[in-house]
Design a protein around this motif. Structure first.
Motif, short mmCIF file in Angstrom:
data_model
loop_
_atom_site.label_atom_id
_atom_site.label_comp_id
_atom_site.label_asym_id
_atom_site.label_seq_id
_atom_site.Cartn_x
_atom_site.Cartn_y
_atom_site.Cartn_z
N THR A 9 31.18 65.73 45.00
CA THR A 9 32.12 65.27 46.03
C THR A 9 33.39 64.71 45.40
O THR A 9 33.43 64.42 44.19
N ASP A 10 34.44 64.56 46.22
CA ASP A 10 35.65 63.85 45.81
C ASP A 10 36.21 64.33 44.46
O ASP A 10 36.34 63.56 43.52
N ILE A 11 36.52 65.62 44.43
CA ILE A 11 37.10 66.22 43.22
C ILE A 11 38.59 65.89 43.12
O ILE A 11 39.11 65.67 42.02
N HIS A 12 39.26 65.84 44.27
CA HIS A 12 40.67 65.39 44.35
C HIS A 12 41.59 66.06 43.34
O HIS A 12 42.33 65.38 42.60
N GLY A 13 41.55 67.39 43.31
CA GLY A 13 42.53 68.13 42.53
C GLY A 13 42.33 68.11 41.03
O GLY A 13 43.17 68.63 40.28
N GLY A 37 33.38 67.54 50.12
CA GLY A 37 34.72 67.24 50.62
C GLY A 37 35.62 66.49 49.67
O GLY A 37 35.23 66.12 48.57
N ASP A 38 36.88 66.29 50.11
CA ASP A 38 37.95 65.74 49.28
C ASP A 38 38.18 66.60 48.03
O ASP A 38 38.11 66.12 46.90
N TYR A 39 38.47 67.86 48.30
CA TYR A 39 38.88 68.79 47.23
C TYR A 39 40.31 68.49 46.82
O TYR A 39 40.69 68.71 45.66
N ASP A 41 44.34 66.36 47.14
CA ASP A 41 45.08 65.09 47.09
C ASP A 41 44.83 64.27 45.81
O ASP A 41 43.73 64.22 45.29
N ARG A 42 45.88 63.62 45.40
CA ARG A 42 45.95 62.72 44.25
C ARG A 42 46.03 63.49 42.92
O ARG A 42 46.96 63.30 42.17
N GLY A 43 45.03 64.31 42.61
CA GLY A 43 45.01 65.04 41.34
C GLY A 43 46.00 66.19 41.37
O GLY A 43 46.55 66.54 42.41
N SER A 68 37.51 63.32 54.17
CA SER A 68 38.55 62.61 54.91
C SER A 68 39.93 63.20 54.64
O SER A 68 40.79 63.25 55.54
N HIS A 69 40.17 63.66 53.40
CA HIS A 69 41.49 64.18 53.07
C HIS A 69 41.76 65.54 53.72
O HIS A 69 42.89 65.81 54.12
N GLU A 70 40.70 66.37 53.84
CA GLU A 70 40.90 67.64 54.56
C GLU A 70 41.06 67.38 56.06
O GLU A 70 41.83 68.05 56.75
N ILE A 128 26.79 64.32 53.47
CA ILE A 128 27.89 64.01 54.39
C ILE A 128 28.96 63.26 53.59
O ILE A 128 28.63 62.53 52.64
N HIS A 129 30.24 63.46 53.95
CA HIS A 129 31.30 62.92 53.09
C HIS A 129 31.24 61.40 52.97
O HIS A 129 31.21 60.85 51.87
N ALA A 130 31.24 60.70 54.11
CA ALA A 130 31.33 59.22 54.06
C ALA A 130 30.07 58.52 54.56
O ALA A 130 29.71 57.46 54.04
N GLY A 167 29.81 60.37 49.56
CA GLY A 167 30.88 59.99 48.63
C GLY A 167 31.86 59.08 49.37
O GLY A 167 31.46 58.16 50.05
N HIS A 168 33.17 59.36 49.22
CA HIS A 168 34.26 58.71 49.95
C HIS A 168 34.61 57.33 49.43
O HIS A 168 35.78 57.01 49.27
N THR A 169 33.63 56.48 49.23
CA THR A 169 33.88 55.14 48.67
C THR A 169 33.49 55.18 47.20
O THR A 169 32.34 55.48 46.87
N ILE A 183 27.82 59.19 45.28
CA ILE A 183 28.15 59.79 43.98
C ILE A 183 29.66 59.89 43.74
O ILE A 183 30.09 60.63 42.86
N ASP A 184 30.48 59.16 44.51
CA ASP A 184 31.93 59.15 44.24
C ASP A 184 32.19 58.16 43.12
O ASP A 184 32.03 56.94 43.30
N THR A 185 32.57 58.67 41.95
CA THR A 185 32.85 57.79 40.82
C THR A 185 34.35 57.72 40.51
O THR A 185 34.74 57.47 39.38
#
Ligand SMILES: [Mn+2]
Length: 208
Positions: A9-13, A37-39, A41-43, A68-70, A128-130, A167-169, A183-185
Motif C-alpha cells: 500500500t501507499d507507494i506514492h510515486g 491504494g495511494d499509487y 502523489d508526493r513521490g 484516499s489520493h485516488e 482496505i486502504h484506511a 494503510g493510509h496512516t 503496513i504504511d511505513t
C-alpha cells in the motif's frame, strides 16, 4: 502450503522502492498481490508506479484498491472544490508533472483509476486502504471511511471475523494488532522511509 497473498500500500510515486520490493518478493504466478491504494502523489513517478502495478497483472493475480489520493483525484477531476484543494495540497503537483499535466492523468490511466475497488474481502482478511468505522455494520459503512478513517478505527476493536489489512496512516514500523495490521511505513512521505509488503498467511514483512 497455501498460496501467498501479498499486500502492498501507499507507494506514492516511489517507483524505485516499488521495484526493489518486488525484486525481493520474487513474485510467482500463483501469488496474489493486493495493492491497497495511494499509487500517486508526493513521490516523483506516479505514472511509472501505475504502469508497473498494471504490468504485474501479467505476472500473477493482482487486485487494485482505491486509496484516499485516488479518491481525491477522481473527485477533483469532477470539479469538486474540496477535493481539488486536497489533491493539489498533498502531492498532486508531482503527479501532474509525472504525466506532463493534470489532463493527461486521465487520458493515460483513467480506465485504471475508474476501476479501482473500495476493498477486497476473503474468508480470512479484509484488505482496505484506511479502515472501517467500528460498531457500524459493514453494509452500512460510509465509503469515505474506507479511504480516510484513522484513529477511530486504529485504536478500537472491530467486530468483523476477518483480520483487517490496511494503510493510509503511516508508522515507522508495521503495526500488528490481534484484529488488524497496518503496513504504511511512510513511503513517499519521508525520504528514508521504506515501502513494506506483508506476506500472508505467514504474516511476514518484506521491506524495499
Ligand atoms: Mn497514503
Amino acid at each position: 502450503m497455501a498460496n501467498r497473498i501479498i499486500a502492498i500500500t501507499d507507494i506514492h510515486g516511489e517507483i524505485d522502492k516499488l521495484n526493489s520490493l518486488l525484486d525481493k518478493l520474487a513474485i510467482q504466478p500463483d501469488d496474489t498481490i493486493v495493492f491497497m491504494g495511494d499509487y500517486i502523489d508526493r513521490g516523483p513517478d506516479a505514472k511509472g508506479v501505475i504502469d508497473k502495478v498494471i504490468a504485474m497483472g501479467e505476472v500473477c493475480k493482482c487486485v487494485y484498491l482505491k486509496g484516499s489520493h485516488e479518491y481525491a483525484y477522481l473527485k477533483a477531476r469532477e470539479g469538486e472544490r474540496y477535493y481539488t484543494h486536497l489533491f493539489w495540497t498533498y502531492g498532486g503537483v508531482q503527479t501532474a508533472e509525472s504525466y506532463g499535466n493534470f489532463e493527461n492523468i486521465y487520458k493515460v490511466h483513467g480506465e485504471f483509476l475508474d476501476n479501482l475497488l473500495p476493498y477486497y474481502m476473503t474468508d480470512d482478511y479484509l484488505f482496505i486502504h484506511a479502515g472501517i468505522r467500528p460498531q457500524v455494520p459493514f453494509n452500512a459503512q460510509d465509503e469515505r471511511d474506507f479511504y480516510y478513517i484513522r484513529g477511530e478505527f486504529i485504536y478500537k476493536k472491530h467486530n468483523l471475523p476477518q483480520k483487517i489489512i490496511f494503510g493510509h496512516t503511516d508508522f515507522k514500523e508495521p503495526q500488528v494488532q490481534a484484529d488488524k495490521i497496518c503496513i504504511d511505513t511512510g513511503c513517499g512521505k519521508y525520504p528514508d522511509a521504506v515501502l513494506t509488503a506483508l506476506i500472508l498467511p505467514e504474516e511476514r514483512f518484506v521491506h524495499s
